[in-house]
Structures are given as C-alpha cells and as structure tokens.
Write a protein that holds these residues in place. Structure first.
Motif, PDB file in Angstrom:
ATOM      1  N   TYR A   3       0.844  -1.183   0.000  1.00 42.34           N
ATOM      2  CA  TYR A   3       0.000   0.000   0.000  1.00 42.34           C
ATOM      3  C   TYR A   3       0.891   1.249   0.000  1.00 42.34           C
ATOM      4  CZ  TYR A   3      -3.798  -3.000   1.892  1.00 42.34           C
ATOM      5  OH  TYR A   3      -4.736  -3.979   2.093  1.00 42.34           O
ATOM      6  N   LEU A   4       0.457   2.281  -0.699  1.00 46.75           N
ATOM      7  CA  LEU A   4       1.049   3.599  -0.557  1.00 46.75           C
ATOM      8  C   LEU A   4       0.064   4.484   0.194  1.00 46.75           C
ATOM      9  CD1 LEU A   4       2.740   4.404  -4.006  1.00 46.75           C
ATOM     10  CD2 LEU A   4       3.761   3.415  -1.949  1.00 46.75           C
ATOM     11  N   LEU A   5       0.555   5.152   1.230  1.00 47.06           N
ATOM     12  CA  LEU A   5      -0.273   6.023   2.052  1.00 47.06           C
ATOM     13  C   LEU A   5       0.152   7.465   1.770  1.00 47.06           C
ATOM     14  CD1 LEU A   5      -0.965   5.501   5.875  1.00 47.06           C
ATOM     15  CD2 LEU A   5      -0.942   7.713   4.770  1.00 47.06           C
ATOM     16  N   PHE A   6      -0.705   8.213   1.082  1.00 47.62           N
ATOM     17  CA  PHE A   6      -0.398   9.582   0.687  1.00 47.62           C
ATOM     18  C   PHE A   6      -0.882  10.567   1.751  1.00 47.62           C
ATOM     19  CE2 PHE A   6      -0.109   7.410  -3.315  1.00 47.62           C
ATOM     20  CZ  PHE A   6       0.789   8.142  -4.077  1.00 47.62           C
ATOM     21  N   ALA A  75       6.966   7.410  -9.411  1.00 46.86           N
ATOM     22  CA  ALA A  75       6.159   6.776 -10.461  1.00 46.86           C
ATOM     23  C   ALA A  75       6.269   5.262 -10.386  1.00 46.86           C
ATOM     24  CB  ALA A  75       6.597   7.276 -11.836  1.00 46.86           C
ATOM     25  N   GLU A  76       7.467   4.770 -10.133  1.00 51.12           N
ATOM     26  CA  GLU A  76       7.671   3.321 -10.033  1.00 51.12           C
ATOM     27  C   GLU A  76       6.987   2.761  -8.783  1.00 51.12           C
ATOM     28  OE1 GLU A  76       8.791  -0.410 -11.283  1.00 51.12           O
ATOM     29  OE2 GLU A  76       8.796   1.515 -12.351  1.00 51.12           O
ATOM     30  N   LYS A  77       7.046   3.498  -7.676  1.00 53.75           N
ATOM     31  CA  LYS A  77       6.363   3.049  -6.463  1.00 53.75           C
ATOM     32  C   LYS A  77       4.854   2.973  -6.692  1.00 53.75           C
ATOM     33  CE  LYS A  77       9.747   4.844  -3.142  1.00 53.75           C
ATOM     34  NZ  LYS A  77       9.993   5.798  -2.041  1.00 53.75           N
ATOM     35  N   ILE A  78       4.310   3.978  -7.364  1.00 54.29           N
ATOM     36  CA  ILE A  78       2.877   3.977  -7.650  1.00 54.29           C
ATOM     37  C   ILE A  78       2.517   2.794  -8.533  1.00 54.29           C
ATOM     38  CG2 ILE A  78       1.026   5.237  -8.825  1.00 54.29           C
ATOM     39  CD1 ILE A  78       2.491   7.839  -7.984  1.00 54.29           C
ATOM     40  N   LYS A  79       3.330   2.545  -9.538  1.00 53.91           N
ATOM     41  CA  LYS A  79       3.061   1.443 -10.464  1.00 53.91           C
ATOM     42  C   LYS A  79       3.112   0.091  -9.768  1.00 53.91           C
ATOM     43  CE  LYS A  79       4.509  -0.311 -14.985  1.00 53.91           C
ATOM     44  NZ  LYS A  79       5.449  -0.113 -16.128  1.00 53.91           N
ATOM     45  N   GLN A  80       4.039  -0.072  -8.820  1.00 50.25           N
ATOM     46  CA  GLN A  80       4.216  -1.357  -8.155  1.00 50.25           C
ATOM     47  C   GLN A  80       3.231  -1.583  -7.003  1.00 50.25           C
ATOM     48  OE1 GLN A  80       6.156  -3.758  -9.319  1.00 50.25           O
ATOM     49  NE2 GLN A  80       6.775  -2.374 -10.972  1.00 50.25           N
ATOM     50  N   ALA A  81       2.592  -0.526  -6.534  1.00 58.09           N
ATOM     51  CA  ALA A  81       1.671  -0.657  -5.399  1.00 58.09           C
ATOM     52  C   ALA A  81       0.403  -1.398  -5.808  1.00 58.09           C
ATOM     53  CB  ALA A  81       1.332   0.716  -4.842  1.00 58.09           C
ATOM     54  N   ASP A  82      -0.229  -2.015  -4.831  1.00 56.78           N
ATOM     55  CA  ASP A  82      -1.485  -2.734  -5.062  1.00 56.78           C
ATOM     56  C   ASP A  82      -2.708  -1.931  -4.653  1.00 56.78           C
ATOM     57  OD1 ASP A  82      -0.350  -5.340  -5.930  1.00 56.78           O
ATOM     58  OD2 ASP A  82       0.508  -5.324  -3.921  1.00 56.78           O
ATOM     59  N   ALA A  83      -2.518  -0.893  -3.833  1.00 57.27           N
ATOM     60  CA  ALA A  83      -3.640  -0.085  -3.371  1.00 57.27           C
ATOM     61  C   ALA A  83      -3.102   1.212  -2.771  1.00 57.27           C
ATOM     62  CB  ALA A  83      -4.466  -0.845  -2.335  1.00 57.27           C
ATOM     63  N   TYR A  84      -4.020   2.176  -2.600  1.00 56.11           N
ATOM     64  CA  TYR A  84      -3.622   3.500  -2.148  1.00 56.11           C
ATOM     65  C   TYR A  84      -4.537   3.993  -1.031  1.00 56.11           C
ATOM     66  CZ  TYR A  84      -1.687   2.938  -6.795  1.00 56.11           C
ATOM     67  OH  TYR A  84      -1.056   2.413  -7.898  1.00 56.11           O
ATOM     68  N   ILE A  85      -3.919   4.626  -0.049  1.00 58.18           N
ATOM     69  CA  ILE A  85      -4.652   5.263   1.039  1.00 58.18           C
ATOM     70  C   ILE A  85      -4.428   6.760   0.900  1.00 58.18           C
ATOM     71  CG2 ILE A  85      -4.912   5.462   3.547  1.00 58.18           C
ATOM     72  CD1 ILE A  85      -3.518   2.629   3.654  1.00 58.18           C
ATOM     73  N   MET A  86      -5.495   7.511   0.680  1.00 58.02           N
ATOM     74  CA  MET A  86      -5.397   8.941   0.431  1.00 58.02           C
ATOM     75  C   MET A  86      -5.915   9.714   1.643  1.00 58.02           C
ATOM     76  SD  MET A  86      -4.109   9.165  -2.594  1.00 58.02           S
ATOM     77  CE  MET A  86      -3.873   8.189  -4.082  1.00 58.02           C
TER      78      MET A  86
END
Length: 222
Positions: A3-6, A75-86
């Motif tokens: 997950y990426l947490l923005f 950009a690579e982190k976003i591409k490799q992530a499976d989901a996002y927490i905004m």
C-alpha cells in the motif's frame, strides 16, 4: 501486498494548532494497519519529500529517462503498489491542493485497476467530508477507484496524540471498528484486482489514450 499512504498536507504553520495535523492521522492509520493488517507493506508518501517546484511538468511529459529522479522513483512506487490510502484535510470545501498537485504529476497508467480508500480529517466538526466528495472524482479519473467506505475524522487533534495513538478517554474499540471498515474493503478489492491483473493484463484488453485528449471524445456525427 503493498500500500502507498499519501499524506495530503504541506502546511507546517499555525494557527490552527497543531501544525501538520495530518501527521497524527497518517500515523494512526499506520498504527491500525500494523496491528490488524501487518502482513501488508505500507509506505508513507509525504509531498514535502518531493521537489515539485514550478513550472508544472508532469512525469509523463518527460522523455524516457529525463524526468527528475524523485519523480521517476515515485512513479515506479505507484506502479508497483497494489492499493492507495489517500489522507487529506479540507480546504475551501475541497481536497488538499498539495495532494491534488502531487497526484496530477502522474497519469492513470500508474494508478489504474487498483483500489483506493479515502481518509479525511479536520480540526473542526465536519471531518473533511466535503473534501472526500471531491476526491472521489480525481481518484476515479486516475483509475484507482475509491471503495465505498470513507473515513472522516472530526477534531482529529482531540482523537489522536502526536504519535498517532488514541487520546485518553477515546473509545478505542469503536474507532478501530470504524477504521477497519474502509481498510478491510481496500484489502478485499486489492486482493481481487491483483489476482485478476495477474490473469488478464488490462493494458492488452483496454486501449490506453496516450496521444491527445481528443481520443476520449465521442464519435462525431457523420
């Protein structure tokens, strides 16, 4: 899964107090995920860690290999992530300009076919719910469709400590149940989309628009 947490704020001044209230919220999210979904990797993306100075030029406008290193890496982190927490505060009844500015540097090719969850907060009584409404539009356009459950946290400075723990006297069980609804929906959709992407490459099935915005237009009358 990853997950990426923005974090959607760069404001480091007062009033209101405390400065960067959003840090408490993202730390609370990290604490919750560590306790209840620790099998997933969660990385915090702080816009203050990226130089997005003017003039505006999104990542996809650069020739391959010519983008700033920080944009390439994100950009690579976003591409490799499976989901996002905004995570966003509310500014004038809409989402954080810092978060929208950051997201606008990247095209949907990085975000598409993966889910997101919206978490908003405020120092007042509304919890950023009006910001959440505007976030649905931009996240849908990016292709990381937000799950139905949203988390809105009013008076966040009274709910969370600086470390993201619950303040004394808060109903921890109820808060964890509330947070879990969105994160469990995110997990369900992330697992489902990851499995389906592995079986069917969406880029081979659905044509991407890469040349001109007019490619999105409906056919003209003959």
């Amino acid at each position: 899964m990853k997950y990426l947490l923005f974090l959607g704020t760069v404001r480091d001044s007062t009033p209101p107090k405390p400065a960067r209230l959003g840090l408490r919220v993202v730390r609370a999210c990290l604490n919750h995920l560590q306790e209840f979904q620790s099998e997933h990797e969660v990385e915090l993306i702080d816009p203050m860690d990226y130089d997005l100075s003017a003039p505006f030029k999104p990542h996809f406008s650069y020739a391959k290999g010519q983008a700033p290193k920080s944009l390439d890496e994100l950009a690579e982190k976003i591409k490799q992530a499976d989901a996002y927490i905004m995570v966003s505060p509310e500014y004038n009844h809409t989402m954080s300009p810092a978060l929208s500015h950051l997201l606008n540097h990247f095209g949907s090719s990085q975000f598409s076919y993966k889910p997101s969850v919206i978490v908003t907060y405020s120092a007042g009584q509304w919890g950023g719910v009006r910001a959440a409404m505007s976030m649905r539009g931009i996240l849908s356009e990016l292709g990381c469709l937000p799950v139905s459950a949203m988390t809105n946290i009013p008076k966040a400075q009274e709910v969370f400590t600086e470390d993201g723990d619950f303040e004394e006297g808060e109903n921890v069980e109820r808060w964890n149940t509330y947070l879990a609804r969105g994160f469990l929906q995110l997990e369900w959709w992330a697992q489902a989309t990851k499995q389906h992407r592995a079986e069917i490459d969406p880029d081979k099935v659905i044509q991407a628009f890469k040349k001109d915005p007019s490619q999105r237009n409906a056919p003209e009358k003959s």
